[in-house]
Design an enzyme around this catalytic site. Sequence first.
Site, PDB file in Angstrom:
ATOM      1  N   GLU A   1      -0.669   2.101  -3.352  1.00  0.00           N
ATOM      2  CA  GLU A   1      -1.774   2.471  -2.450  1.00  0.00           C
ATOM      3  C   GLU A   1      -1.735   3.983  -2.224  1.00  0.00           C
ATOM      4  O   GLU A   1      -0.890   4.688  -2.791  1.00  0.00           O
ATOM      5  CB  GLU A   1      -1.660   1.738  -1.107  1.00  0.00           C
ATOM      6  CG  GLU A   1      -0.421   2.117  -0.300  1.00  0.00           C
ATOM      7  CD  GLU A   1      -0.259   1.319   0.984  1.00  0.00           C
ATOM      8  OE1 GLU A   1      -1.058   0.419   1.273  1.00  0.00           O
ATOM      9  OE2 GLU A   1       0.723   1.594   1.712  1.00  0.00           O
TER      10      GLU A   1
ATOM     11  N   ASP B   1      -1.385   8.597   7.606  1.00  0.00           N
ATOM     12  CA  ASP B   1      -2.280   8.700   6.443  1.00  0.00           C
ATOM     13  C   ASP B   1      -3.103   9.992   6.466  1.00  0.00           C
ATOM     14  O   ASP B   1      -4.340   9.954   6.339  1.00  0.00           O
ATOM     15  CB  ASP B   1      -3.250   7.505   6.416  1.00  0.00           C
ATOM     16  CG  ASP B   1      -2.549   6.161   6.571  1.00  0.00           C
ATOM     17  OD1 ASP B   1      -1.442   6.019   6.046  1.00  0.00           O
ATOM     18  OD2 ASP B   1      -3.130   5.267   7.222  1.00  0.00           O
TER      19      ASP B   1
HETATM   20  O1  FUB Z   1      -2.610   2.886   7.693  1.00  0.00           O
HETATM   21  C1  FUB Z   1      -2.824   1.638   7.115  1.00  0.00           C
HETATM   22  C2  FUB Z   1      -2.344   1.609   5.713  1.00  0.00           C
HETATM   23  O2  FUB Z   1      -0.954   1.916   5.660  1.00  0.00           O
HETATM   24  C3  FUB Z   1      -2.951   2.642   4.797  1.00  0.00           C
HETATM   25  O3  FUB Z   1      -4.276   2.354   4.432  1.00  0.00           O
HETATM   26  C4  FUB Z   1      -1.962   2.626   3.721  1.00  0.00           C
HETATM   27  O4  FUB Z   1      -2.075   3.660   2.788  1.00  0.00           O
HETATM   28  C5  FUB Z   1      -0.662   2.659   4.496  1.00  0.00           C
HETATM   29  O5  FUB Z   1      -0.304   3.944   4.863  1.00  0.00           O
END
Ligand code: FUB
Length: 339
Positions: free
Chosen positions: A242, A32
């Site tokens: 997301e 991320d």
């Molecule tokens: O790293 C945890 C979660 O996985 C992140 O918040 C999301 O965007 C995904 O990459």
Amino acid sequence: LVAALVAACASAGVCQSASAPKPLVSHIFTADPSAHVFNGKIYIYPSHDIEANVAEDDEGGHFNMRDYHILSMDKIGGKVTDHGVALDLKDIPWAGRQLWAPDAAYKNGTYYLYFPVKDKQDVFRIGVATSKSPTGPFKAEPQPMAGTYSIDPAVFTDTDGTSYMYLGGIWGGQLQRWHTGKYEANGSKTDLKKDNEPALSAKVARLSKNMLTLDEPLKDVQILDQNGKPLLGGDHDRRFFEGGWMHKYKNKYYFSYSTGDTHLLAYATGDTPYGPFTYQGVIMKPVTGWTTHHSIVEFNGKWYIFYHDVELSGKTHLRNVKVRELPRRADGSIETITP
Ligand code: FUB
């Protein structure tokens, strides 16, 4: 010659070539990556993946991270420095578990680290921590930011100095549980299961001048198709899941994001930081591993995409960050990357 180059890369702790991006670091797992340029240097604010021996589930319980490390580099392809623990879960008074994807911003001599973490009731909230240094250590505010929820904060500062926070993530990110405005503890673990209705939207709000609070209630980040109709919940190849990110290029606002269960990075463009945004296409096809998450940043006149995959571990919850140049056409549109 190849052996000598590999040895040199390994001893420098980094190896990067234009054709095949390599993990930026290999001594810890990172994911991320939110990249920023502060004082002419690149700083990367990633998640710090660890093996916590939690079984995989649709809510992401296996992403059970406990701290953040910040990385920096003087140039793309240069040595990458890990600045150690910048913020630890145990030092966030309201936090329960799971430090997920962070972001950072700078204003008036202070650096701000924004982070999602579940509170003691297991509800994701966004927190903020401050430091006088881009690499921390950061001190967390005693409470989460009022009015925030879900995950993946991304802070964009416009050319007029106004900053905005984008956030949200469905499934494990809990956004679907807020669709009435209140948290539904027994709500869906995935999405609203309404394939023919507009998809759940990421959220955006202007930040206050002190960067510690939202200056207005969260609004929907609307993503429309080419006919001006909202993308639908069943449109898994295009709808927001997301990992939202905002960048501005030639006065246009580019909102990019992950489509989650179809594993794409996609983007949409608009005329204001609030949108609405019109879907434009895929930035990156699926990487190895379930999640895909990115940031886009300009450095010395070139645009780069930071992202992750699981090259080092082969395991979806033990990821490694990478960078490559963002292929952009003359009209500003982005070519699809096959990683
Ligand atoms: O790293 C945890 C979660 O996985 C992140 O918040 C999301 O965007 C995904 O990459």
